[in-house]
Design a protein around this motif. Structure first.
Motif: not given
Length: 285
Positions: A157-161, A169-173, A252-254
């Motif tokens: 949740s903190q990472l998304k915030m 927005k990270p593009a790859t894993v 969406v966190v992989p």
């Protein structure tokens, strides 16, 4: 407005101290409805962390500027003029000198006689040992509420915030795996370090730990526990199931990144179960 324009400077009776992304805003909004509780017009007074965590001082002026702007926008959106008492109050608490002992007491001055006051600032949970010791001496009668959230869910949740605020927005894993190495994700949920600091000064008569999962599963039951702990009469709260800050579903966190967080946070799970028991940790969800 339940305000006393002639109120005297005073200290808070209750503090919500953490953790970040663990429902403290929801708790503040619920208790703000209680007729016997007075809350400041902005959440997170940030007094003790300003005093003891140097890096927090860099963003706190922005925090209060934004807080005042948000209050002004809410009144404008209703087409109403802000009461003069509110304007005077905001002028007083947003001008220098700020973050002094007297300033902190001024924050709670408008509380009517007989009302209880609360400061909900999750950053307080991260105070160093000397900060908790100072707080214990400064507030010898106050009570504290510490909401504990599932370590991985809290970090996600903190990472998304953080990503939303940075418009990134990270593009790859691989990018996601780099993001989960950010030290602040570990720091804000480091229960192994912070909980013993608070337990060193406060027992269960003054410090209540609650599992975050109760907010979704049994919000009224959680508030009844809070009322009992704070010696408040039962109240009929509105919007118990309302989410305050919903996560960005576009992020969406992989699974690989979640697994990495789980590995990093495994010691926290063991500590929480040992400290609070399996029933407490089961109530995370």
């Amino acid at each position: 407005m339940n305000w006393d324009p002639e109120g005297k400077p005073r200290k808070p009776d209750f503090l919500g101290i953490g953790a970040q992304k663990a429902g403290t805003t929801w708790l503040s909004q619920m208790l703000g409805q209680h007729p016997d509780v007075w809350t400041p017009p902005f959440k997170e007074v940030q007094f003790f962390n300003h005093r003891f965590i140097e890096e927090h001082r860099k963003w706190l002026p922005w925090h209060f500027r934004r807080g005042r702007q948000n209050i002004e926008k809410r009144w404008a959106a209703r087409g109403e003029e802000m009461p003069r008492e509110m304007v005077r109050y905001l002028d007083r608490v947003t001008r220098e000198p700020m973050f002094t002992n007297h300033w902190y007491k001024l924050v709670f001055a408008p509380a009517p006689q007989g009302a209880r006051t609360i400061d909900v600032t999750p950053e307080y949970s991260t105070l160093p040992a000397e900060g908790v010791e100072f707080l214990a001496k400064f507030l010898p009668q106050a009570k504290f509420i510490y909401i504990i959230r599932h370590p991985v869910d809290r970090a996600v949740s903190q990472l998304k915030m953080n990503l939303t605020r940075a418009r990134r927005k990270p593009a790859t894993v691989e990018d996601w795996l780099a993001e989960v190495e950010a030290p602040e994700l570990m720091d804000r949920g480091d229960y192994m370090t912070y909980v013993p600091r608070w337990n060193a000064h406060f027992g269960p008569d003054r410090l209540l730990y609650l599992p975050f999962g109760m907010i979704a599963r049994d919000p009224l039951g959680l508030l009844r526990r809070v009322e009992d702990f704070l010696d408040l009469r039962p109240h009929d709260y509105r919007d118990l199931g309302k989410k305050v800050f919903a996560s960005d579903n576009a992020l969406v966190v992989p699974d690989q990144a979640r697994a990495r967080l789980r590995d990093k946070l495994e010691p926290q799970f063991a500590f929480l179960e040992q400290s609070f028991g399996p029933e407490f940790t089961k109530a995370f969800r």
